[in-house]
Design a protein around this motif. Structure first.
Motif, mmCIF file in Angstrom:
data_model
loop_
_atom_site.group_PDB
_atom_site.id
_atom_site.type_symbol
_atom_site.label_atom_id
_atom_site.label_comp_id
_atom_site.label_asym_id
_atom_site.label_seq_id
_atom_site.Cartn_x
_atom_site.Cartn_y
_atom_site.Cartn_z
ATOM 1 N N ALA A 73 33.371 38.513 30.897
ATOM 2 C CA ALA A 73 33.423 37.476 31.945
ATOM 3 C C ALA A 73 34.579 37.679 32.925
ATOM 4 O O ALA A 73 34.477 37.296 34.084
ATOM 5 C CB ALA A 73 33.526 36.098 31.303
ATOM 6 N N PHE A 74 35.677 38.266 32.459
ATOM 7 C CA PHE A 74 36.821 38.394 33.389
ATOM 8 C C PHE A 74 37.147 39.857 33.715
ATOM 9 O O PHE A 74 38.248 40.187 34.146
ATOM 10 C CB PHE A 74 38.051 37.649 32.870
ATOM 11 C CG PHE A 74 38.693 38.246 31.643
ATOM 12 C CD1 PHE A 74 39.683 39.202 31.746
ATOM 13 C CD2 PHE A 74 38.302 37.829 30.382
ATOM 14 C CE1 PHE A 74 40.263 39.749 30.618
ATOM 15 C CE2 PHE A 74 38.873 38.374 29.246
ATOM 16 C CZ PHE A 74 39.856 39.341 29.374
ATOM 17 N N ARG A 75 36.145 40.707 33.571
ATOM 18 C CA ARG A 75 36.400 42.117 33.897
ATOM 19 C C ARG A 75 36.767 42.265 35.374
ATOM 20 O O ARG A 75 36.261 41.545 36.227
ATOM 21 C CB ARG A 75 35.169 42.958 33.561
ATOM 22 C CG ARG A 75 33.970 42.731 34.453
ATOM 23 C CD ARG A 75 32.701 43.205 33.773
ATOM 24 N NE ARG A 75 31.537 43.135 34.651
ATOM 25 C CZ ARG A 75 30.908 42.002 34.974
ATOM 26 N NH1 ARG A 75 31.333 40.838 34.496
ATOM 27 N NH2 ARG A 75 29.876 42.033 35.781
ATOM 28 N N GLY A 76 37.674 43.198 35.620
ATOM 29 C CA GLY A 76 38.089 43.457 37.010
ATOM 30 C C GLY A 76 38.997 42.396 37.603
ATOM 31 O O GLY A 76 39.143 42.303 38.814
ATOM 32 N N MET A 77 39.617 41.596 36.737
ATOM 33 C CA MET A 77 40.526 40.563 37.273
ATOM 34 C C MET A 77 41.841 40.567 36.502
ATOM 35 O O MET A 77 41.873 40.897 35.325
ATOM 36 C CB MET A 77 39.885 39.187 37.155
ATOM 37 C CG MET A 77 38.642 39.042 38.022
ATOM 38 S SD MET A 77 38.017 37.353 38.077
ATOM 39 C CE MET A 77 37.394 37.160 36.419
ATOM 40 N N GLY A 78 42.909 40.157 37.171
ATOM 41 C CA GLY A 78 44.208 40.030 36.510
ATOM 42 C C GLY A 78 44.726 41.364 36.027
ATOM 43 O O GLY A 78 45.289 41.474 34.944
ATOM 44 N N MET A 79 44.532 42.387 36.830
ATOM 45 C CA MET A 79 44.822 43.751 36.391
ATOM 46 C C MET A 79 46.283 44.153 36.585
ATOM 47 O O MET A 79 46.614 45.315 36.351
ATOM 48 C CB MET A 79 43.905 44.722 37.132
ATOM 49 C CG MET A 79 42.464 44.671 36.653
ATOM 50 S SD MET A 79 42.313 45.031 34.884
ATOM 51 C CE MET A 79 40.618 45.629 34.807
ATOM 52 N N GLU A 94 40.641 33.408 27.455
ATOM 53 C CA GLU A 94 39.190 33.473 27.615
ATOM 54 C C GLU A 94 38.501 33.436 26.249
ATOM 55 O O GLU A 94 37.506 32.723 26.063
ATOM 56 C CB GLU A 94 38.790 34.752 28.373
ATOM 57 C CG GLU A 94 37.290 34.951 28.567
ATOM 58 C CD GLU A 94 36.611 33.936 29.483
ATOM 59 O OE1 GLU A 94 37.308 33.289 30.291
ATOM 60 O OE2 GLU A 94 35.374 33.776 29.366
ATOM 61 N N ALA A 107 27.992 33.048 28.545
ATOM 62 C CA ALA A 107 28.748 34.283 28.793
ATOM 63 C C ALA A 107 28.088 35.480 28.109
ATOM 64 O O ALA A 107 27.927 36.544 28.720
ATOM 65 C CB ALA A 107 30.182 34.115 28.299
ATOM 66 N N GLN A 320 37.311 48.198 33.595
ATOM 67 C CA GLN A 320 36.766 47.174 34.487
ATOM 68 C C GLN A 320 35.259 47.017 34.432
ATOM 69 O O GLN A 320 34.735 45.991 34.816
ATOM 70 C CB GLN A 320 37.212 47.401 35.928
ATOM 71 C CG GLN A 320 36.672 48.652 36.572
ATOM 72 C CD GLN A 320 37.648 49.818 36.393
ATOM 73 O OE1 GLN A 320 38.371 49.920 35.398
ATOM 74 N NE2 GLN A 320 37.654 50.704 37.344
ATOM 75 N N ASN A 321 34.554 48.049 33.969
ATOM 76 C CA ASN A 321 33.113 47.843 33.846
ATOM 77 C C ASN A 321 32.531 48.635 32.683
ATOM 78 O O ASN A 321 33.248 49.357 31.992
ATOM 79 C CB ASN A 321 32.378 48.105 35.167
ATOM 80 C CG ASN A 321 32.281 49.574 35.507
ATOM 81 O OD1 ASN A 321 32.604 50.443 34.699
ATOM 82 N ND2 ASN A 321 31.837 49.862 36.706
ATOM 83 N N PRO B 391 30.272 33.366 34.015
ATOM 84 C CA PRO B 391 29.997 32.063 33.394
ATOM 85 C C PRO B 391 31.028 30.984 33.711
ATOM 86 O O PRO B 391 30.776 29.811 33.474
ATOM 87 C CB PRO B 391 30.046 32.390 31.897
ATOM 88 C CG PRO B 391 31.039 33.507 31.802
ATOM 89 C CD PRO B 391 30.937 34.287 33.076
ATOM 90 N N GLU B 401 39.104 40.298 43.904
ATOM 91 C CA GLU B 401 39.604 41.379 43.046
ATOM 92 C C GLU B 401 38.459 41.996 42.235
ATOM 93 O O GLU B 401 38.319 43.219 42.150
ATOM 94 C CB GLU B 401 40.711 40.866 42.116
ATOM 95 C CG GLU B 401 41.356 41.989 41.284
ATOM 96 C CD GLU B 401 42.489 41.512 40.375
ATOM 97 O OE1 GLU B 401 42.862 40.316 40.438
ATOM 98 O OE2 GLU B 401 42.987 42.345 39.581
ATOM 99 N N TYR B 405 37.075 45.851 42.073
ATOM 100 C CA TYR B 405 37.103 46.612 40.818
ATOM 101 C C TYR B 405 35.706 46.994 40.346
ATOM 102 O O TYR B 405 35.511 48.037 39.742
ATOM 103 C CB TYR B 405 37.836 45.827 39.711
ATOM 104 C CG TYR B 405 39.300 46.167 39.602
ATOM 105 C CD1 TYR B 405 39.725 47.309 38.925
ATOM 106 C CD2 TYR B 405 40.267 45.366 40.180
ATOM 107 C CE1 TYR B 405 41.071 47.630 38.824
ATOM 108 C CE2 TYR B 405 41.625 45.682 40.090
ATOM 109 C CZ TYR B 405 42.019 46.812 39.404
ATOM 110 O OH TYR B 405 43.352 47.140 39.312
#
Lengths: 426, 426
Positions: A73-79, A94, A107, A320-321, B391, B401, B405
């Motif tokens: 759910a939070f991939r690619g964020m807060g890196m 999370e 999710a 990130q993915n 979600p 961001e 990413y």
């Protein structure tokens, strides 16, 4: 299960140094397994149904040895954080939410749906410590048609209280509930014991988990020697251990009794490497994550030359993915920086090596998986590279390399088979 | 040119440390320029046509300061070589083909079409030494609606004979033909002087090019201190120069007389860095290429803190694709490895810094470009991140961001504007 023949431009690894590239050839699938790849279809298979993928590429499905479903759910964020800070600020808050089954359903449905569409056919997945949400995730993964190991996480310290097991007794109770709930239930989805990492696991917890592992004969997945800060904290927490993995080894979680995957292995000592090698521990190399969390670069060329088993991991959301295509090119790229800045004794990884790791190397954790050689379970993906036109003639080997480098998986997979069964991927 | 208003979730850089994120806001465009971003549309603009992009993101167009059009055909292939070997085995044999205008037309049409679809609105492009094919490329780029600089390459040594200018006189003749052919012809496409790199340019050639540069008042693009092997060869070729860029400087190609972009700057000496800073030379940071060709990691954090002008470059085909989204995350990732392995004095790049470089930083080469602040030329791209569902609630900054990413540009750009003009991108 129906037997069939696939026709197309077929590429697969036979070893770390060789990719077979077979233009306009045939793979025969019987009982979910490959009967081999043929330039001309042998007569005895002529009566089987044939699916002709024309000028498209057919390659083995990707194997992801390390991915965290609740972090999708939070991939690619807060890196902009390192491992320990990132866990506290991003991952743990999370993961706490998965106590709530409604949220978990939202999710995990997104996660399962995206995995279905991805190039991945096999994966080893971390859930959270919540056994109910983990069962829910397993139900969803079973529906995708992918073959996966899924682990309820065990951890009893160094995280928000809601994310830690209440106590060791409750941890074992929950772990058993989870295991009983999925016993004999699935065709494609298997449990895997998942002590999170050593900073999060007390010795009493590890001791009790050892019993559970033996009783259910479970494989194991965890993290190993990922980040300098983490390695330091493990030294303090386990002052008598010879090295990080020594403590896993003590409790039978290091290939000694159990089939084991350890993610990262960036900072493994000589002794640790020797123990991994001797015990047949699988390394899940996660280059994107190791960059994103500023962990470093794992010496994968060396591991391969030592004969250590290595596969690739996306490690979402450290990575990130979920693209293992991306993991392949990331692995080559960081190995070039390793050669340039860390140790010029180890040449950069080749395309052949990373393609091997992404398929046959990681696939070995699942048995005879990740190649099209005779007897291998037939996991295949079909790629359409026509959206990336080119003006010159290209060899099949060139088309394969560019399809991976250009991340054409992000535009969708044309068709996907897992153990000889077609699964929906669009 | 029509004036209009765009509505959507608007993000843009105002400085290296600040991204403005304005949910459900308005950008007003008059005479191709931004009149600013507004939370509520001011009354004087209410009569303008409004295009409502709903919940989508609107961000400045990407600026690619360094890309090789003739290398687009073989991007993502033959990646197991270092710079000098890669040039000889991959780049030069392909570039030779652009003598043939039919081939050039096929290949450049693919390039122009893909650039049109990409997130890029401005680019600085290398062609080959062939003046006719370079004119053809400029015609094609003009049709895309992007605003670009395109350079006929000059080189007279260290390449296959067909790729070198016949002699200095012929080089200057061809360069003048190319410049005369495009004088006053285009609205969006401009010539830029392009001596390839110092190993490929003799001093007599540089000397004559200096005159042409002055006569046509051209900006300059080239390569600088990219790879250790290349830097060594330049030392031998120009033994009296103080540093690599010193020779460019001597001939007025280093910001002293001409607006200049230098790609890479991985191995620049103190003196070179000081000269770049003092002369306002733009650095095109190309992290993917620097990994793929095992060149190293440019100390970009340091350049930014010194006040050097830095933008991003895809450097296709050293870099594998034209995505500046990818260049942003690559730049952060390699800066983390630089911090870990090379010099811990320089913290990793932040998301704010790379977003700045991709837009306003590189955009400065084109004038007031790369932001939505009042007076900036309106280059905008509209992103649809709905194919990557989530979600939880996300802030606009988080959505930005993750869109970068997750490389959502590879799935297409929803809409694109260049200097206030809508261009087709699907």
């Amino acid at each position: 299960m129906g037997d069939f023949v696939l026709k197309g431009n077929i590429c697969y690894s036979v070893s770390k140094t060789e990719i077979k590239a077979c233009p306009h050839s045939y793979i025969v699938c019987m009982d979910g397994k490959s009967c081999g790849v043929f330039e001309k279809l042998p007569q005895q298979y002529e009566s089987l149904p044939l699916i002709d993928y024309g000028n498209r590429l057919i390659i083995p499905g990707m194997v992801d040895l390390h991915i965290h479903a609740p972090q999708y759910a939070f991939r690619g964020m807060g890196m902009d954080l390192e491992l320990m800070g990132w866990l506290q600020e991003q991952a743990f808050p999370e993961e706490v939410k998965y106590e709530d089954l409604d949220y978990a359903c939202d999710a995990y449905s997104i996660f399962a749906e995206q995995m279905r569409k991805s190039a991945t056919t096999r994966a080893c997945i971390f859930a959270t410590r919540h056994w109910k949400a983990t069962v829910l995730l397993m139900n969803l993964m079973e529906e995708t048609g992918l073959i996966t190991y899924v682990g309820k996480v065990n951890m009893d310290r160094q995280a928000p209280q809601e994310l830690c097991e209440e106590d060791v007794e409750q941890a074992i109770l929950d772990t058993r509930k989870w295991l009983e709930k999925n016993r004999g239930k699935y065709r494609n989805t298997m449990p895997i014991l998942t002590p999170r990492f050593l900073p999060g696991c007390s010795e009493p917890l590890l001791e009790k988990l050892q019993e559970v592992r033996k009783e259910y004969d479970l494989p194991v997945q965890s993290h190993l020697s990922e980040n300098p800060e983490e390695v330091e904290s493990v030294k303090k927490l386990f002052p008598n251990a010879g090295f990080y993995g020594d403590t896993y080894h003590k409790y039978g979680f290091f290939g000694n009794d159990a089939k084991t995957i350890m993610a990262h292995c960036v900072w493994s000592t000589e002794e640790e490497v020797e123990c991994m090698r001797g015990n047949g521990v699988f390394v899940a190399h996660c280059p994107a994550s190791n960059m994103n969390l500023a962990s470093g670069i794992a010496p994968i060329k060396r591991y391969l030359e030592l004969g250590i088993k290595v596969g690739l991991g996306s490690d979402v959301a450290g990575g990130q993915n979920e693209s293992i295509f991306r993991a392949m090119t990331d692995a080559i790229q960081v190995s070039k920086l390793y050669w340039r800045y860390v140790d010029s004794a180890w040449k950069p990884l080749t395309f052949e090596e990373v393609f091997y790791m992404a398929t046959k190397g990681g696939g070995e954790f699942f048995g005879k998986v990740g190649s099209f050689e005779e007897g291998y379970e037939l996991d295949a993906i079909v790629l359409d590279d026509s959206m990336q036109p080119y003006p010159q003639e290209l060899s099949l080997r060139q088309r394969l390399e560019r399809s991976i480098y250009l991340s054409i998986d992000l535009n969708g997979i044309y068709a996907k088979y897992v153990a000889g069964k077609k699964v929906k991927c669009s």
